[in-house]
Motif scaffolding. Structure first.
Motif, short mmCIF file in Angstrom:
data_model
loop_
_atom_site.label_atom_id
_atom_site.label_comp_id
_atom_site.label_asym_id
_atom_site.label_seq_id
_atom_site.Cartn_x
_atom_site.Cartn_y
_atom_site.Cartn_z
N SER A 1 13.00 2.50 -0.29
CA SER A 1 11.88 1.82 0.40
C SER A 1 12.16 0.25 0.74
O SER A 1 12.94 -0.16 0.19
CB SER A 1 10.53 1.94 -0.29
OG SER A 1 10.68 1.09 -1.55
N CYS A 2 11.63 -0.01 1.78
CA CYS A 2 11.59 -1.57 2.22
C CYS A 2 11.13 -2.53 0.93
O CYS A 2 10.06 -2.09 0.33
CB CYS A 2 10.71 -1.59 3.48
SG CYS A 2 10.82 -3.46 3.78
N ALA A 3 11.86 -3.35 0.53
CA ALA A 3 11.44 -4.40 -0.40
C ALA A 3 10.32 -5.22 -0.06
O ALA A 3 9.71 -5.75 -0.93
CB ALA A 3 12.68 -5.28 -0.79
N ARG A 4 10.04 -5.59 1.17
CA ARG A 4 8.80 -6.43 1.43
C ARG A 4 7.39 -5.50 1.82
O ARG A 4 6.29 -6.04 1.56
CB ARG A 4 9.24 -7.05 2.82
CG ARG A 4 10.59 -8.04 2.55
CD ARG A 4 10.25 -9.17 1.42
NE ARG A 4 9.22 -10.00 2.01
CZ ARG A 4 9.47 -11.06 3.03
NH1 ARG A 4 10.69 -11.39 3.22
NH2 ARG A 4 8.42 -12.01 3.17
N CYS A 5 7.55 -4.03 2.36
CA CYS A 5 6.47 -3.45 2.72
C CYS A 5 6.26 -1.98 2.14
O CYS A 5 5.41 -1.28 2.30
CB CYS A 5 6.10 -3.63 4.04
SG CYS A 5 7.48 -2.14 5.19
N ALA A 6 7.41 -1.83 1.31
CA ALA A 6 7.45 -0.56 0.54
C ALA A 6 7.59 0.73 1.38
O ALA A 6 7.38 1.76 0.99
CB ALA A 6 6.30 -0.31 -0.58
N ILE A 7 7.50 0.58 2.72
CA ILE A 7 7.82 1.74 3.61
C ILE A 7 8.73 2.62 3.23
O ILE A 7 9.87 2.25 2.97
CB ILE A 7 7.71 1.38 5.01
CG1 ILE A 7 7.18 2.40 6.01
CG2 ILE A 7 9.04 0.84 5.53
CD1 ILE A 7 5.54 2.38 6.39
N PRO A 8 8.45 4.02 3.02
CA PRO A 8 9.65 4.81 2.59
C PRO A 8 10.84 4.84 3.74
O PRO A 8 10.70 5.01 4.95
CB PRO A 8 9.03 6.32 2.67
CG PRO A 8 7.52 6.01 2.38
CD PRO A 8 7.38 4.65 3.38
N ILE B 1 15.57 -4.36 3.75
CA ILE B 1 14.26 -4.75 4.27
C ILE B 1 14.20 -3.84 5.55
O ILE B 1 15.20 -3.85 6.57
CB ILE B 1 14.15 -6.24 4.62
CG1 ILE B 1 14.18 -6.68 3.06
CG2 ILE B 1 13.04 -6.53 5.56
CD1 ILE B 1 14.27 -8.40 3.27
N CYS B 2 13.17 -3.59 6.12
CA CYS B 2 12.90 -2.46 7.19
C CYS B 2 12.84 -3.27 8.49
O CYS B 2 12.78 -4.83 8.35
CB CYS B 2 11.71 -1.97 7.21
SG CYS B 2 10.17 -2.79 7.36
N GLY B 3 13.09 -2.88 9.63
CA GLY B 3 13.27 -3.60 10.86
C GLY B 3 11.71 -4.25 11.09
O GLY B 3 11.94 -5.59 11.41
N GLU B 4 10.76 -3.57 10.75
CA GLU B 4 9.54 -4.37 11.08
C GLU B 4 9.17 -5.69 10.47
O GLU B 4 9.07 -6.60 10.70
CB GLU B 4 8.40 -3.28 10.78
CG GLU B 4 7.07 -3.77 11.36
CD GLU B 4 6.84 -3.86 12.74
OE1 GLU B 4 6.17 -4.78 13.11
OE2 GLU B 4 7.67 -3.16 13.61
N CYS B 5 9.73 -5.72 9.06
CA CYS B 5 9.67 -6.87 8.24
C CYS B 5 10.57 -7.77 8.62
O CYS B 5 10.31 -9.15 8.33
CB CYS B 5 9.85 -6.56 6.74
SG CYS B 5 8.43 -5.60 6.14
N ILE B 6 11.68 -7.54 9.28
CA ILE B 6 12.82 -8.63 9.65
C ILE B 6 11.98 -9.34 10.81
O ILE B 6 12.08 -10.79 10.81
CB ILE B 6 13.96 -7.84 9.92
CG1 ILE B 6 14.65 -7.30 8.75
CG2 ILE B 6 15.00 -8.91 10.77
CD1 ILE B 6 15.92 -6.60 9.14
ZN LIG Z 1 9.14 -3.38 5.58
#
Ligand SMILES: [Zn+2]
Ligand SMILES: [Zn+2]
Length: 261
Positions: free
Chosen positions: A61-68, A81-86
């Motif tokens: 999961s993303c370290a900042r938002c936990a999205i799988p 980190i996912c694209g959205e959180c970047i």
């Molecule tokens: Zn994220």
């Protein structure tokens, strides 16, 4: 004396074996039934090995938002980190959810919250606490100074009888040895259920819903909720906690909704 004692002990063992075949007394006393399939279990948690293995753990999961994230070797890295959180860096430093909000975890959480089955919440928070404990030891998660539950409005608290985030906090606090601060955040508005609203509507609804009631200068705070859905509540409260002096905010929840829900 020695012979007598041996004889008694043998008789006792036979008697025990008749009542508890193939199991020790300790195991027999700790016998439970798996909450999911009803199978007999002899361990501390009321879930059998098969059902535990089949739970939808949020392994990558993303370290900042936990999205799988898709399960690849690269994505199990705790710093991924996912694209959205970047694009839009969240206010919280980390976000961790032990499970994906899919079957059967979604049903267990719904029963926990809406049908007062608090033992199901306890099962999920016990497993979550174990996972968090391992991740703190491995330096994948920060150990916070305090746990702060996302509060329910007083009206909802009266109708439900308990705050699910408060229950989760108690289990996490006991297992991890981190104190709870129940008086940090107050909920001033009773918003309608957020589940059916769009992200923008949620933001508007929540904008004035919470007040931070104390100075938390220099503290690392873990915000605790049952499910992180869009992340709007987590973002709003993280921002407010930082505004009240928190050094860092991390978000911990039982489950995270996948992107397509
Ligand atoms: Zn994220
Ligand atoms: Zn089972």
């Amino acid at each position: 004396m020695i012979n007598k004692a041996r004889k008694l002990s043998t008789n006792f063992r036979q008697m025990v074996n008749r009542f508890f075949p193939k199991r020790s007394i300790k195991e027999a006393i700790s016998q439970k039934h798996c909450y999911l399939c009803g199978a007999t279990v002899y361990q501390s948690k009321p879930i059998c090995e098969g059902c535990l293995h089949d739970l939808p753990f949020n392994h990558a999961s993303c370290a900042r938002c936990a999205i799988p994230l898709p399960l690849t070797t690269e994505n199990t890295d705790s710093k991924k980190i996912c694209g959205e959180c970047i694009k839009s860096s969240p206010s919280n430093t980390q976000c961790f959810s032990a499970f994906c909000y899919t079957f059967p975890v979604n049903v267990l959480i719904s029963e926990f919250k809406y049908n007062n089955k608090r033992h199901l919440g306890k099962l999920l928070s016990t497993i979550t606490a174990e996972t968090i404990s391992d991740k703190i030891k491995n330096r994948q998660l920060i150990k916070p100074d305090k746990l702060v539950p996302v509060p329910l409005h007083i009206d909802k608290l009266y109708s439900r009888g308990f705050n699910q985030a408060g229950d989760i906090c108690k289990d996490l606090s006991r297992a991890l040895g981190i104190p709870i601060d129940n008086s940090c955040i107050a909920r001033t508005l009773n918003n309608p259920a957020q589940a059916s609203l769009t992200k923008k509507q949620r933001q508007q609804n929540l904008a004035n819903a919470f007040v931070i009631r104390k100075n938390i200068e220099g503290e690392v705070v873990a915000l605790i909720d049952d499910v992180v859905t869009t992340g709007v509540t987590a973002e709003l409260l993280s921002k407010q906690l930082l505004g009240a002096g928190a050094k860092e905010v991390v978000v911990w929840s039982l489950a995270r909704t996948p992107l397509n829900q």
